[in-house]
Enzyme design. Sequence first.
Site, PDB file in Angstrom:
ATOM      1  CB  CYS A   1      31.350  34.239 -50.544  1.00  0.00           C
ATOM      2  SG  CYS A   1      33.406  34.072 -48.918  1.00  0.00           S
TER       3      CYS A   1
ATOM      4  CG  HIS B   1      39.640  34.421 -53.454  1.00  0.00           C
ATOM      5  ND1 HIS B   1      38.263  35.075 -52.859  1.00  0.00           N
ATOM      6  CD2 HIS B   1      40.382  35.422 -52.993  1.00  0.00           C
ATOM      7  CE1 HIS B   1      38.694  35.881 -52.094  1.00  0.00           C
ATOM      8  NE2 HIS B   1      40.250  36.797 -51.996  1.00  0.00           N
TER       9      HIS B   1
ATOM     10  CD  GLU C   1      42.417  39.093 -51.059  1.00  0.00           C
ATOM     11  OE1 GLU C   1      42.364  39.556 -50.408  1.00  0.00           O
ATOM     12  OE2 GLU C   1      41.380  38.270 -50.858  1.00  0.00           O
TER      13      GLU C   1
ATOM     14  CG  ASP D   1      33.980  37.481 -51.999  1.00  0.00           C
ATOM     15  OD1 ASP D   1      34.066  36.487 -51.307  1.00  0.00           O
ATOM     16  OD2 ASP D   1      34.814  37.860 -52.491  1.00  0.00           O
ATOM     17  CB  SER D   2      35.039  36.252 -47.410  1.00  0.00           C
ATOM     18  OG  SER D   2      35.855  36.295 -48.810  1.00  0.00           O
TER      19      SER D   2
ATOM     20  CB  CYS E   1      36.986  29.216 -53.693  1.00  0.00           C
ATOM     21  SG  CYS E   1      38.030  31.021 -53.054  1.00  0.00           S
TER      22      CYS E   1
HETATM   23  N1  DGL Z   1      35.885  34.490 -51.990  1.00  0.00           N
HETATM   24  C1  DGL Z   1      36.057  32.847 -50.840  1.00  0.00           C
HETATM   25  C2  DGL Z   1      34.768  31.758 -50.942  1.00  0.00           C
HETATM   26  O1  DGL Z   1      35.129  32.268 -52.542  1.00  0.00           O
HETATM   27  C3  DGL Z   1      37.316  32.854 -50.414  1.00  0.00           C
HETATM   28  C4  DGL Z   1      38.427  33.579 -49.329  1.00  0.00           C
HETATM   29  C5  DGL Z   1      37.661  33.395 -47.686  1.00  0.00           C
HETATM   30  O2  DGL Z   1      38.140  32.525 -47.044  1.00  0.00           O
HETATM   31  O3  DGL Z   1      37.070  34.315 -47.505  1.00  0.00           O
HETATM   32  O4  DGL Z   1      35.117  31.121 -50.126  1.00  0.00           O
END
Ligand code: DGL
Length: 264
Positions: free
Chosen positions: A73, A186, A150, A10-11, A184
């Site tokens: 991600c 998150h 975050e 993931d990012s 997403c």
């Molecule tokens: N975890 C990323 C996603 O699912 C979101 C965070 C990002 O923008 O890098 O898109």
Amino acid sequence: MDKRPIAIFDSGLGGLTAVGALLDLVPNENLVYFGDTGRVPYGTRSRRTIRRFAAQAARFLMGFDPKALIVACGTASTAAMGSFDCGVPLVGVVEPSVKKAASVTRNKQVGLIATPASVRTGAYSACMRAADPDVTLTERDGRLLVPLVEAGRVNPGDRVTGLLIEEYCAPFREAGIDTLILGCTHYPLLSGYFAAALPGVTLINAGQTAAAALSGLIKPSGLEQPGSLRFFVSDDAEGFSEQAVLFLNRTIGAEFVDLEEVLV
Ligand code: DGL
């Protein structure tokens, strides 16, 4: 039996929603995770950059000889799936979450909230057309939500988070959706807020659906004890470990990795 690890990427922190699901579904698998915390967020970047980052992350993780890779991600799943070859089963979050939403909606009105880059690619809507052309997908980008997660602003009663989610959910209410894809990884940390803003709407956790899809594809490790867990990040490892508790309800240790150094 196949003791090779499952790799997850993931990012940043969001992919831990997939890790949490894997720990429930396949606790005896070895897992290796990379969170690109030095370059998060991906969701506001161009497709070209997201593809470059995702290919580097995959290359790093392939060094662990994994048996499968989850792109946990939403942004990388929409922008980079198919742009790199890893030679092992590869699962992103788009198809599993869309299929799940298509199977649970009753009124064929589904919502999607994801990062700006994810919405821009049109990957979720294309996938939904293929899964069920009768479903109307109402899409909305939730660009301010990742920084809030975050920053740990996920606890009940946060006025800023509550107001934002209310605003983001207005088009979903208007459309009368009965199912919302949290596209997403998150966003599941904000499930309580979404549930309050959209009573009765089924929330689809994209990371969880990806973990479930992957667990059906792999050969089990055969281990009789919990598998090993390794977490790598491209920035502050201590900070990541602290925030990871929010996602996993347990403490973990993370290691810093400098991709520029290891990928030469
Ligand atoms: N975890 C990323 C996603 O699912 C979101 C965070 C990002 O923008 O890098 O898109």
